[in-house]
Design a protein around this motif. Structure first.
Motif, PDB file in Angstrom:
ATOM      1  N   TYR A 105       0.844  -1.188   0.000  1.00 46.14           N
ATOM      2  CA  TYR A 105       0.000   0.000   0.000  1.00 46.14           C
ATOM      3  C   TYR A 105       0.879   1.238   0.000  1.00 46.14           C
ATOM      4  O   TYR A 105       1.951   1.251   0.610  1.00 46.14           O
ATOM      5  N   VAL A 106       0.379   2.302  -0.650  1.00 44.51           N
ATOM      6  CA  VAL A 106       1.001   3.615  -0.565  1.00 44.51           C
ATOM      7  C   VAL A 106      -0.070   4.574  -0.072  1.00 44.51           C
ATOM      8  O   VAL A 106      -1.155   4.665  -0.662  1.00 44.51           O
ATOM      9  N   LEU A 107       0.238   5.279   1.012  1.00 38.60           N
ATOM     10  CA  LEU A 107      -0.688   6.225   1.615  1.00 38.60           C
ATOM     11  C   LEU A 107      -0.153   7.635   1.443  1.00 38.60           C
ATOM     12  O   LEU A 107       1.054   7.853   1.539  1.00 38.60           O
ATOM     13  N   THR A 108      -1.046   8.575   1.215  1.00 39.11           N
ATOM     14  CA  THR A 108      -0.717   9.995   1.256  1.00 39.11           C
ATOM     15  C   THR A 108      -1.317  10.525   2.546  1.00 39.11           C
ATOM     16  O   THR A 108      -2.526  10.408   2.763  1.00 39.11           O
ATOM     17  N   VAL A 109      -0.450  11.080   3.397  1.00 42.42           N
ATOM     18  CA  VAL A 109      -0.871  11.458   4.746  1.00 42.42           C
ATOM     19  C   VAL A 109      -0.545  12.917   5.017  1.00 42.42           C
ATOM     20  O   VAL A 109       0.561  13.379   4.714  1.00 42.42           O
ATOM     21  N   LEU A 110      -1.481  13.636   5.625  1.00 42.20           N
ATOM     22  CA  LEU A 110      -1.261  15.012   6.059  1.00 42.20           C
ATOM     23  C   LEU A 110      -0.963  15.040   7.546  1.00 42.20           C
ATOM     24  O   LEU A 110      -1.547  14.282   8.316  1.00 42.20           O
ATOM     25  N   ALA A 111      -0.066  15.955   7.933  1.00 40.48           N
ATOM     26  CA  ALA A 111       0.224  16.163   9.351  1.00 40.48           C
ATOM     27  C   ALA A 111       0.584  17.627   9.564  1.00 40.48           C
ATOM     28  O   ALA A 111       1.056  18.295   8.643  1.00 40.48           O
ATOM     29  N   THR A 112       0.374  18.089  10.774  1.00 42.60           N
ATOM     30  CA  THR A 112       0.696  19.485  11.061  1.00 42.60           C
ATOM     31  C   THR A 112       2.201  19.719  11.113  1.00 42.60           C
ATOM     32  O   THR A 112       2.679  20.770  10.724  1.00 42.60           O
ATOM     33  N   ASP A 113       2.937  18.713  11.594  1.00 44.54           N
ATOM     34  CA  ASP A 113       4.394  18.835  11.677  1.00 44.54           C
ATOM     35  C   ASP A 113       5.003  17.438  11.733  1.00 44.54           C
ATOM     36  O   ASP A 113       4.281  16.439  11.727  1.00 44.54           O
ATOM     37  N   LEU A 114       6.321  17.364  11.785  1.00 45.72           N
ATOM     38  CA  LEU A 114       6.998  16.064  11.809  1.00 45.72           C
ATOM     39  C   LEU A 114       6.632  15.246  13.034  1.00 45.72           C
ATOM     40  O   LEU A 114       6.480  14.029  12.957  1.00 45.72           O
ATOM     41  N   GLU A 115       6.496  15.917  14.148  1.00 47.08           N
ATOM     42  CA  GLU A 115       6.142  15.193  15.376  1.00 47.08           C
ATOM     43  C   GLU A 115       4.771  14.533  15.256  1.00 47.08           C
ATOM     44  O   GLU A 115       4.597  13.373  15.634  1.00 47.08           O
ATOM     45  N   SER A 116       3.794  15.248  14.696  1.00 51.05           N
ATOM     46  CA  SER A 116       2.455  14.653  14.570  1.00 51.05           C
ATOM     47  C   SER A 116       2.460  13.530  13.536  1.00 51.05           C
ATOM     48  O   SER A 116       1.740  12.549  13.705  1.00 51.05           O
ATOM     49  N   TYR A 117       3.294  13.642  12.496  1.00 52.31           N
ATOM     50  CA  TYR A 117       3.388  12.527  11.553  1.00 52.31           C
ATOM     51  C   TYR A 117       4.026  11.317  12.245  1.00 52.31           C
ATOM     52  O   TYR A 117       3.570  10.187  12.079  1.00 52.31           O
TER      53      TYR A 117
END
Length: 161
Positions: A113-125
């Motif tokens: 699987y390949v996911l495209t993910v949004l996060a507010t910053d590196l820590e939240s990712y």
């Protein structure tokens, strides 16, 4: 490119209508009809038919992720160790309920699987990877790539003439 029943049933007016709606999904049937040199009722019927055929799935506003505080765009490649168990199906159900996952594709190649993910910053990712992905049974590896610069990001589908 492959064709399907719906695309075989589209004429030039349908295709032009689709291009106009992709440019501006807020167009009323009256405004759309004016652009197509049609009256409102036939234009509305064409639009409704395209919706009923599933060619038009929905309408939405395109938002700027950065202005909403999502500074990280990540691509996560997920691999499962055992494909015969129900883990991949369970994973897909979990992913469907995660708003931060913009897309998930079952793919060929090294990853499953390949996911495209949004996060507010590196820590939240990082938290997403640890708290969500790593807790899914059957995953043998996760490889992340972070977008450094966005060159092109569109959702418009090229509609052939």
């Amino acid at each position: 490119m492959g064709k399907n029943i719906a695309s075989d049933r589209l004429d030039g007016v349908d295709r032009t209508l689709l291009r106009f709606l992709q440019e501006d999904g807020t167009l009323s049937s009256a405004a759309l009809g004016e652009r197509l040199s049609m009256t409102v009722t036939p234009c509305w019927r064409r639009r409704k038919r395209l919706e009923d055929l599933g060619v038009i799935r929905d309408y939405q506003a395109n938002l700027d992720r950065r202005k909403l505080g999502f500074d990280v765009l990540a691509f996560a490649q997920v691999r499962f160790g055992n494909h015969s168990a129900s883990a991949p199906d369970d994973f897909e159900q979990v992913i469907l309920g995660l708003p931060e996952v913009l897309s998930c594709h079952k793919v060929t190649g090294e990853a499953d699987y390949v996911l495209t993910v949004l996060a507010t910053d590196l820590e939240s990712y990082g938290q997403f990877v640890e708290d969500v992905l790593r807790r899914q049974p059957g995953i043998s590896s996760i490889q992340s790539s972070l977008a450094l610069r966005e060159i092109k990001a569109v959702t418009r589908i090229p509609v052939p003439v």
